[in-house]
Design a protein around this motif. Structure first.
Motif, PDB file in Angstrom:
ATOM      1  N   GLY A 288       0.818  -1.216   0.000  1.00 17.30           N
ATOM      2  CA  GLY A 288       0.000   0.000   0.000  1.00 17.30           C
ATOM      3  C   GLY A 288       0.843   1.253   0.000  1.00 17.30           C
ATOM      4  N   ASP A 289       1.922   1.244   0.790  1.00 13.16           N
ATOM      5  CA  ASP A 289       2.833   2.396   0.837  1.00 13.16           C
ATOM      6  C   ASP A 289       3.524   2.600  -0.507  1.00 13.16           C
ATOM      7  N   LEU A 290       3.886   1.509  -1.171  1.00 17.59           N
ATOM      8  CA  LEU A 290       4.515   1.595  -2.489  1.00 17.59           C
ATOM      9  C   LEU A 290       3.566   2.235  -3.501  1.00 17.59           C
ATOM     10  N   ILE A 291       2.329   1.789  -3.515  1.00 21.38           N
ATOM     11  CA  ILE A 291       1.338   2.339  -4.446  1.00 21.38           C
ATOM     12  C   ILE A 291       1.076   3.806  -4.127  1.00 21.38           C
ATOM     13  N   ASP A 292       0.971   4.144  -2.846  1.00 16.35           N
ATOM     14  CA  ASP A 292       0.761   5.546  -2.448  1.00 16.35           C
ATOM     15  C   ASP A 292       1.923   6.430  -2.879  1.00 16.35           C
ATOM     16  N   ALA A 293       3.154   5.917  -2.764  1.00 17.64           N
ATOM     17  CA  ALA A 293       4.331   6.686  -3.177  1.00 17.64           C
ATOM     18  C   ALA A 293       4.329   6.926  -4.681  1.00 17.64           C
ATOM     19  N   ILE A 294       3.915   5.935  -5.449  1.00 17.10           N
ATOM     20  CA  ILE A 294       3.842   6.092  -6.908  1.00 17.10           C
ATOM     21  C   ILE A 294       2.818   7.155  -7.277  1.00 17.10           C
ATOM     22  N   VAL A 295       1.647   7.105  -6.657  1.00 16.61           N
ATOM     23  CA  VAL A 295       0.601   8.087  -6.941  1.00 16.61           C
ATOM     24  C   VAL A 295       1.054   9.485  -6.547  1.00 16.61           C
TER      25      VAL A 295
END
Length: 89
Positions: free
Chosen positions: A26-33
């Motif tokens: 989830g943190d990885l996806i949030d960082a990408i966004v």
């Protein structure tokens, strides 16, 4: 690919618990966004480049009725694959 798939890969490779792997995914996806919003794009070496592109307003057809519909201008994310990944696939 889904968030669950990313979490399972993280769990296996880093020997994390399921909860920690899910949080990391989830943190990885949030960082990408967040990076797409702030800088308009980012590159993953040997994978590809993501960038935000503006779309123009246009006319389209409603597929159900065939009537013309106005589509507002907006933004979308474009992806360009790297030459290294292209060779592998």
């Amino acid at each position: 690919m889904s968030k669950a798939f990313i979490a399972s890969v993280l769990q296996d490779s880093a020997e994390l618990t399921g909860v920690a792997a899910n949080r990391a995914a989830g943190d990885l996806i949030d960082a990408i966004v967040k990076e797409l919003k702030t800088s308009g794009g980012f590159t993953l070496p040997s994978f590809g480049t993501f960038r935000v592109a503006k779309t123009k307003a246009r006319k389209a057809l409603n597929p159900r009725t065939g009537e013309p519909v106005k589509v507002k201008a907006g933004k979308t994310v474009r992806f360009k694959v790297s030459p290294a990944l292209k060779k592998l696939v």
